[in-house]
Structures are given as structure tokens and as C-alpha cells.
Design a protein around this motif. Structure first.
Motif, mmCIF file in Angstrom:
data_model
loop_
_atom_site.group_PDB
_atom_site.id
_atom_site.type_symbol
_atom_site.label_atom_id
_atom_site.label_comp_id
_atom_site.label_asym_id
_atom_site.label_seq_id
_atom_site.Cartn_x
_atom_site.Cartn_y
_atom_site.Cartn_z
ATOM 1 N N PHE A 185 65.394 -11.098 -72.558
ATOM 2 C CA PHE A 185 66.388 -11.367 -72.312
ATOM 3 C C PHE A 185 67.849 -12.060 -73.080
ATOM 4 C CE2 PHE A 185 70.143 -13.391 -69.945
ATOM 5 C CZ PHE A 185 70.957 -12.324 -69.490
ATOM 6 N N ALA A 186 67.117 -12.739 -74.166
ATOM 7 C CA ALA A 186 68.430 -13.746 -74.734
ATOM 8 C C ALA A 186 68.935 -13.280 -75.690
ATOM 9 C CB ALA A 186 68.244 -15.712 -75.036
ATOM 10 N N PRO A 187 68.029 -12.434 -76.463
ATOM 11 C CA PRO A 187 68.403 -11.866 -77.674
ATOM 12 C C PRO A 187 69.065 -10.200 -77.231
ATOM 13 C CG PRO A 187 65.741 -11.906 -78.340
ATOM 14 C CD PRO A 187 66.255 -12.878 -76.653
ATOM 15 N N TRP A 188 68.417 -9.696 -76.075
ATOM 16 C CA TRP A 188 69.626 -8.470 -75.984
ATOM 17 C C TRP A 188 70.998 -8.906 -75.511
ATOM 18 C CZ3 TRP A 188 71.199 -8.101 -70.488
ATOM 19 C CH2 TRP A 188 71.284 -6.926 -70.289
ATOM 20 N N LEU A 189 71.040 -9.917 -74.403
ATOM 21 C CA LEU A 189 72.346 -10.881 -73.441
ATOM 22 C C LEU A 189 72.924 -10.987 -76.172
ATOM 23 C CD1 LEU A 189 74.047 -12.035 -72.292
ATOM 24 C CD2 LEU A 189 72.620 -14.399 -72.495
ATOM 25 N N PHE A 190 71.910 -11.648 -75.772
ATOM 26 C CA PHE A 190 72.820 -12.047 -77.529
ATOM 27 C C PHE A 190 73.411 -10.570 -79.254
ATOM 28 C CE2 PHE A 190 72.357 -16.269 -76.649
ATOM 29 C CZ PHE A 190 73.578 -16.595 -76.778
ATOM 30 N N THR A 191 72.525 -9.974 -78.114
ATOM 31 C CA THR A 191 73.047 -8.360 -79.249
ATOM 32 C C THR A 191 74.252 -7.725 -78.512
ATOM 33 O OG1 THR A 191 70.601 -8.380 -79.375
ATOM 34 C CG2 THR A 191 72.111 -6.265 -79.433
ATOM 35 N N ILE A 192 74.245 -7.770 -77.201
ATOM 36 C CA ILE A 192 75.421 -7.285 -76.571
ATOM 37 C C ILE A 192 76.440 -8.226 -77.459
ATOM 38 C CG2 ILE A 192 76.764 -7.592 -74.313
ATOM 39 C CD1 ILE A 192 73.436 -6.496 -72.993
ATOM 40 N N ALA A 193 76.332 -8.956 -76.891
ATOM 41 C CA ALA A 193 77.918 -10.322 -77.433
ATOM 42 C C ALA A 193 78.408 -10.133 -78.508
ATOM 43 C CB ALA A 193 76.680 -12.636 -77.162
ATOM 44 N N ARG A 194 77.103 -9.821 -79.426
ATOM 45 C CA ARG A 194 77.229 -9.699 -81.555
ATOM 46 C C ARG A 194 78.105 -8.284 -81.655
ATOM 47 N NH1 ARG A 194 74.691 -6.917 -85.908
ATOM 48 N NH2 ARG A 194 75.789 -7.607 -87.895
#
Length: 178
Positions: free
Chosen positions: A66-75
Motif C-alpha cells: 500500500f505505501a509504495p502504491w500510495l506514494f506512486t500516486i502522490a508522485r
């Protein structure tokens, strides 16, 4: 409760699990966005990120990531905003120059003036700033940073190294000695 379990429960329609995920990750996401953009745009982009997360959560195949997926969206959201801003500014400058309404200042002077007004972190080049924020401030691993930025782990390590050197040099310029 782990993020993975919260994601699965949210995917099954449990609103309380989604609310817990948002509560848990709201500040880290906003902090990341704020370090990449100015305060005016950070709130808007953060809202866009959470809308994308809510829409995309049912399709997340690996709840443990979840965290890498979330920060990919944020990026991606930050990058889209920066691209849009650059395109608008670029178009406005060309229109003003074509109309004879504007003289062009030295871009180096403008960058120096801006750098004096912003924090040390925002003085770094975007790729290095992004890696520092993800690695040190969001506590993500080198591998997660690589996945989020879609670059090899070796590139993450070299950007971290360059960012540290740039920070050290900037601090030394300001009179701080290691």
C-alpha cells in the motif's frame, strides 16, 4: 491493525477501515506533497491524491504494498501539477514576449532569489529532493523509492549520495562545518 489488513477490509467496503487508512497516511502524504510543492498547491494536490486512492483502492492487487502504491500516486499527482504549471508559465512568457509586454530577467538571478526564500530542502534539484523526502522523511526503503520513481535502485542510491553532497555543500556555504 496493519495497512494490509486495512486495505483488504476497505476493499470489501468497510468505511471504517478506509477512514483509518486515510487517518494513518494523511499527514505523511501531505508532508511529502508540501516538500515538493508550495503550500497553496499542496492542499489541492493532496485532495486529488486521496480521490485517486479511493477510486483505485479496489484495483490494488497487493495490499501489502500500500505505501509504495500510495506514494506512486502522490508522485504522479505532483509531477502532473508541476508539468501543468510549467506549461502555463511557458505559454504566458511566450505570449508576453510576442506582445512586447515583458523583458526577460536573468533566470539564474531569479533562481538565486527564490532559493534564498525557500528552505534548504527545496533548494535541491527535484530528483534529489524527491528521493530524500521519500527515503528519510517517509522512511521508505531504497527498493520502494525505486518502484515509486520508476528508476533502478542504483539510481536511487546515487541520487541519495548526490543529495547528501549538495546539502553538505549548501550548509558549508552558510557557515556550518561538519
Amino acid at each position: 491493525m496493519t495497512d494490509e489488513l486495512l486495505v483488504v477490509r476497505a476493499q470489501l467496503g468497510e468505511r471504517a477501515a478506509l477512514a483509518e487508512l486515510v487517518a494513518r497516511w494523511r499527514l505523511p502524504v501531505w508532508t511529502y506533497v508540501r516538500r515538493m510543492l508550495d503550500a497553496e498547491r499542496a492542499d489541492d494536490v493532496t485532495q486529488e491524491i486521496w480521490l485517486a486512492v479511493i477510486r483505485g483502492l479496489p484495483r490494488l492487487r497487493e495490499p501489502g504494498r500500500f505505501a509504495p502504491w500510495l506514494f506512486t500516486i502522490a508522485r504522479r499527482s505532483v509531477t502532473d501539477r508541476l508539468r501543468g504549471q510549467y506549461a502555463r508559465e511557458h505559454e504566458a512568457v511566450h505570449e508576453a514576449l510576442a506582445a512586447g509586454d515583458m523583458t526577460v530577467d536573468d533566470p539564474v538571478d531569479a533562481a538565486v532569489d527564490r532559493a534564498e526564500l525557500v528552505s534548504l530542502l527545496s533548494g535541491l534539484p527535484m530528483p534529489e529532493r524527491e528521493i530524500l523526502v521519500l527515503f528519510y522523511l517517509q522512511d521508505l526503503s531504497v527498493e520502494d523509492c525505486a518502484q515509486i520513481c520508476e528508476i533502478p535502485t542504483g539510481t536511487v542510491k546515487s541520487r541519495l549520495n548526490r543529495a547528501r553532497r549538495l546539502l553538505r555543500a549548501h550548509l558549508e556555504e552558510k557557515g556550518y562545518r561538519p
